[in-house]
Design a protein around this motif. Sequence first.
Motif, PDB file in Angstrom:
ATOM      1  N   ALA A  14       0.832  -1.205   0.000  1.00 40.70           N
ATOM      2  CA  ALA A  14       0.000   0.000   0.000  1.00 40.70           C
ATOM      3  C   ALA A  14       0.869   1.259   0.000  1.00 40.70           C
ATOM      4  CB  ALA A  14      -0.936  -0.006   1.204  1.00 40.70           C
ATOM      5  N   LYS A  15       1.947   1.249   0.782  1.00 44.46           N
ATOM      6  CA  LYS A  15       2.842   2.415   0.831  1.00 44.46           C
ATOM      7  C   LYS A  15       3.454   2.709  -0.527  1.00 44.46           C
ATOM      8  CE  LYS A  15       4.378   2.377   5.629  1.00 44.46           C
ATOM      9  NZ  LYS A  15       5.505   2.164   6.542  1.00 44.46           N
ATOM     10  N   LYS A  16       3.741   1.651  -1.279  1.00 40.75           N
ATOM     11  CA  LYS A  16       4.340   1.815  -2.600  1.00 40.75           C
ATOM     12  C   LYS A  16       3.289   2.029  -3.693  1.00 40.75           C
ATOM     13  CE  LYS A  16       8.627  -0.661  -1.773  1.00 40.75           C
ATOM     14  NZ  LYS A  16       9.598   0.369  -2.120  1.00 40.75           N
ATOM     15  N   GLY A  17       2.008   1.889  -3.327  1.00 41.58           N
ATOM     16  CA  GLY A  17       0.940   2.048  -4.302  1.00 41.58           C
ATOM     17  C   GLY A  17       0.788   0.844  -5.216  1.00 41.58           C
ATOM     18  N   TRP A  18       1.195  -0.321  -4.739  1.00 37.57           N
ATOM     19  CA  TRP A  18       1.194  -1.539  -5.561  1.00 37.57           C
ATOM     20  C   TRP A  18       0.104  -2.525  -5.153  1.00 37.57           C
ATOM     21  CZ3 TRP A  18       7.138  -2.766  -5.281  1.00 37.57           C
ATOM     22  CH2 TRP A  18       7.839  -1.775  -5.973  1.00 37.57           C
ATOM     23  N   THR A  19      -0.866  -2.091  -4.392  1.00 35.40           N
ATOM     24  CA  THR A  19      -1.911  -2.990  -3.900  1.00 35.40           C
ATOM     25  C   THR A  19      -2.620  -3.705  -5.054  1.00 35.40           C
ATOM     26  OG1 THR A  19      -2.225  -1.555  -2.003  1.00 35.40           O
ATOM     27  CG2 THR A  19      -3.960  -3.134  -2.436  1.00 35.40           C
ATOM     28  N   ASP A  20      -2.892  -2.998  -6.132  1.00 35.96           N
ATOM     29  CA  ASP A  20      -3.590  -3.599  -7.267  1.00 35.96           C
ATOM     30  C   ASP A  20      -2.727  -4.627  -8.005  1.00 35.96           C
ATOM     31  OD1 ASP A  20      -5.774  -2.019  -6.694  1.00 35.96           O
ATOM     32  OD2 ASP A  20      -5.260  -0.481  -8.180  1.00 35.96           O
ATOM     33  N   ASN A  21      -1.430  -4.620  -7.776  1.00 37.67           N
ATOM     34  CA  ASN A  21      -0.517  -5.539  -8.464  1.00 37.67           C
ATOM     35  C   ASN A  21      -0.084  -6.704  -7.585  1.00 37.67           C
ATOM     36  OD1 ASN A  21      -0.730  -3.290 -10.052  1.00 37.67           O
ATOM     37  ND2 ASN A  21       1.432  -3.070 -10.459  1.00 37.67           N
ATOM     38  N   LYS A  22      -0.747  -6.890  -6.442  1.00 38.75           N
ATOM     39  CA  LYS A  22      -0.328  -7.916  -5.486  1.00 38.75           C
ATOM     40  C   LYS A  22      -0.199  -9.292  -6.131  1.00 38.75           C
ATOM     41  CE  LYS A  22      -3.186 -10.046  -2.765  1.00 38.75           C
ATOM     42  NZ  LYS A  22      -3.055 -11.459  -3.034  1.00 38.75           N
ATOM     43  N   GLU A  23      -1.198  -9.703  -6.909  1.00 42.25           N
ATOM     44  CA  GLU A  23      -1.173 -11.040  -7.501  1.00 42.25           C
ATOM     45  C   GLU A  23       0.030 -11.225  -8.421  1.00 42.25           C
ATOM     46  OE1 GLU A  23      -4.016  -9.196  -7.375  1.00 42.25           O
ATOM     47  OE2 GLU A  23      -5.113 -10.374  -5.896  1.00 42.25           O
ATOM     48  N   ALA A  43      11.041 -18.760   2.473  1.00 42.25           N
ATOM     49  CA  ALA A  43      12.080 -18.109   1.664  1.00 42.25           C
ATOM     50  C   ALA A  43      11.469 -17.078   0.712  1.00 42.25           C
ATOM     51  CB  ALA A  43      12.878 -19.154   0.891  1.00 42.25           C
ATOM     52  N   GLU A  44      10.346 -17.433   0.085  1.00 47.55           N
ATOM     53  CA  GLU A  44       9.687 -16.502  -0.820  1.00 47.55           C
ATOM     54  C   GLU A  44       9.196 -15.267  -0.069  1.00 47.55           C
ATOM     55  OE1 GLU A  44       7.971 -19.994  -3.820  1.00 47.55           O
ATOM     56  OE2 GLU A  44       6.689 -19.161  -2.236  1.00 47.55           O
ATOM     57  N   THR A  45       8.654 -15.487   1.107  1.00 51.74           N
ATOM     58  CA  THR A  45       8.167 -14.385   1.937  1.00 51.74           C
ATOM     59  C   THR A  45       9.316 -13.451   2.300  1.00 51.74           C
ATOM     60  OG1 THR A  45       6.412 -15.760   2.842  1.00 51.74           O
ATOM     61  CG2 THR A  45       7.024 -13.812   4.119  1.00 51.74           C
ATOM     62  N   ASN A  46      10.434 -14.014   2.748  1.00 50.53           N
ATOM     63  CA  ASN A  46      11.577 -13.180   3.125  1.00 50.53           C
ATOM     64  C   ASN A  46      12.103 -12.391   1.936  1.00 50.53           C
ATOM     65  OD1 ASN A  46      11.527 -13.905   5.801  1.00 50.53           O
ATOM     66  ND2 ASN A  46      13.014 -15.546   5.568  1.00 50.53           N
ATOM     67  N   ALA A  47      12.176 -13.022   0.770  1.00 51.59           N
ATOM     68  CA  ALA A  47      12.658 -12.331  -0.424  1.00 51.59           C
ATOM     69  C   ALA A  47      11.736 -11.170  -0.782  1.00 51.59           C
ATOM     70  CB  ALA A  47      12.776 -13.308  -1.590  1.00 51.59           C
ATOM     71  N   LEU A  48      10.424 -11.399  -0.699  1.00 53.03           N
ATOM     72  CA  LEU A  48       9.463 -10.345  -1.001  1.00 53.03           C
ATOM     73  C   LEU A  48       9.578  -9.190  -0.022  1.00 53.03           C
ATOM     74  CD1 LEU A  48       7.055  -9.128  -2.490  1.00 53.03           C
ATOM     75  CD2 LEU A  48       5.558 -10.606  -1.118  1.00 53.03           C
ATOM     76  N   ILE A  49       9.631  -9.503   1.265  1.00 54.76           N
ATOM     77  CA  ILE A  49       9.733  -8.459   2.283  1.00 54.76           C
ATOM     78  C   ILE A  49      11.031  -7.679   2.122  1.00 54.76           C
ATOM     79  CG2 ILE A  49      10.000  -8.030   4.770  1.00 54.76           C
ATOM     80  CD1 ILE A  49       7.931 -10.301   5.201  1.00 54.76           C
ATOM     81  N   ASP A  50      12.137  -8.390   1.911  1.00 62.11           N
ATOM     82  CA  ASP A  50      13.423  -7.706   1.716  1.00 62.11           C
ATOM     83  C   ASP A  50      13.360  -6.764   0.517  1.00 62.11           C
ATOM     84  OD1 ASP A  50      14.516  -8.988   3.898  1.00 62.11           O
ATOM     85  OD2 ASP A  50      15.664 -10.440   2.712  1.00 62.11           O
ATOM     86  N   SER A  51      12.716  -7.216  -0.535  1.00 57.33           N
ATOM     87  CA  SER A  51      12.598  -6.395  -1.736  1.00 57.33           C
ATOM     88  C   SER A  51      11.743  -5.158  -1.472  1.00 57.33           C
ATOM     89  CB  SER A  51      11.985  -7.223  -2.856  1.00 57.33           C
ATOM     90  OG  SER A  51      11.698  -6.423  -3.966  1.00 57.33           O
ATOM     91  N   LEU A  52      10.648  -5.338  -0.755  1.00 57.65           N
ATOM     92  CA  LEU A  52       9.756  -4.208  -0.481  1.00 57.65           C
ATOM     93  C   LEU A  52      10.383  -3.198   0.476  1.00 57.65           C
ATOM     94  CD1 LEU A  52       6.357  -6.096  -0.200  1.00 57.65           C
ATOM     95  CD2 LEU A  52       7.077  -4.558  -2.035  1.00 57.65           C
ATOM     96  N   ILE A  53      11.126  -3.696   1.447  1.00 58.00           N
ATOM     97  CA  ILE A  53      11.770  -2.797   2.413  1.00 58.00           C
ATOM     98  C   ILE A  53      12.980  -2.139   1.780  1.00 58.00           C
ATOM     99  CG2 ILE A  53      13.083  -2.699   4.567  1.00 58.00           C
ATOM    100  CD1 ILE A  53      11.259  -4.858   5.662  1.00 58.00           C
ATOM    101  N   GLY A  54      13.754  -2.936   1.070  1.00 57.69           N
ATOM    102  CA  GLY A  54      14.991  -2.444   0.489  1.00 57.69           C
ATOM    103  C   GLY A  54      16.079  -2.408   1.537  1.00 57.69           C
ATOM    104  N   LYS A  55      17.281  -2.610   1.103  1.00 54.71           N
ATOM    105  CA  LYS A  55      18.402  -2.572   2.033  1.00 54.71           C
ATOM    106  C   LYS A  55      18.919  -1.144   2.138  1.00 54.71           C
ATOM    107  CE  LYS A  55      20.330  -7.166   1.862  1.00 54.71           C
ATOM    108  NZ  LYS A  55      21.528  -7.942   1.700  1.00 54.71           N
ATOM    109  N   SER A  56      19.353  -0.802   3.332  1.00 56.28           N
ATOM    110  CA  SER A  56      19.973   0.505   3.506  1.00 56.28           C
ATOM    111  C   SER A  56      21.381   0.448   2.920  1.00 56.28           C
ATOM    112  CB  SER A  56      20.040   0.855   4.993  1.00 56.28           C
ATOM    113  OG  SER A  56      20.992   0.036   5.647  1.00 56.28           O
TER     114      SER A  56
END
Length: 126
Positions: A14-23, A43-56
């Motif tokens: 939602a923060k990124k405005g990608w709610t409609d692209n979730k699927e 593993a898929e969940t962690n990869a998705l979360i890492d991607s959405l958060i982004g690394k500092s």
Amino acid sequence: MTTNQIKFVRGLLAKKGWTDNKEEIVMQYTNGRTTHLTDMTHAETNALIDSLIGKSDKDAMVGKILSMAHEMGWELSSGKVDMRRVNAWCEKYTKQKRPLDKIPYEDLPAVVTTFEKVYLSFLKGI
């Protein structure tokens, strides 16, 4: 994926405005296996979360050092990087004379550059 992770991922989308692209995003991270967050593996969940958060930038620089240390065999029998060895190197060879996690962000680029020289020297010796 746990209920809390689902809420967290939906909030990030939602923060990124990608709610409609979730699927489509879920399909991408599951290699087309599913469109549902609940069906994602750990593993898929962690990869998705890492991607959405982004690394500092700091995480990226520390990660680069740890990756090179791993490639040089600075690891424990468990396969994890030997942080005692990395920290000893930092305390001996960096200007800051501190363990890696105590080195300030603004000093990390110089540490990465110095560690890259050690890594390149290691590669030449192979």
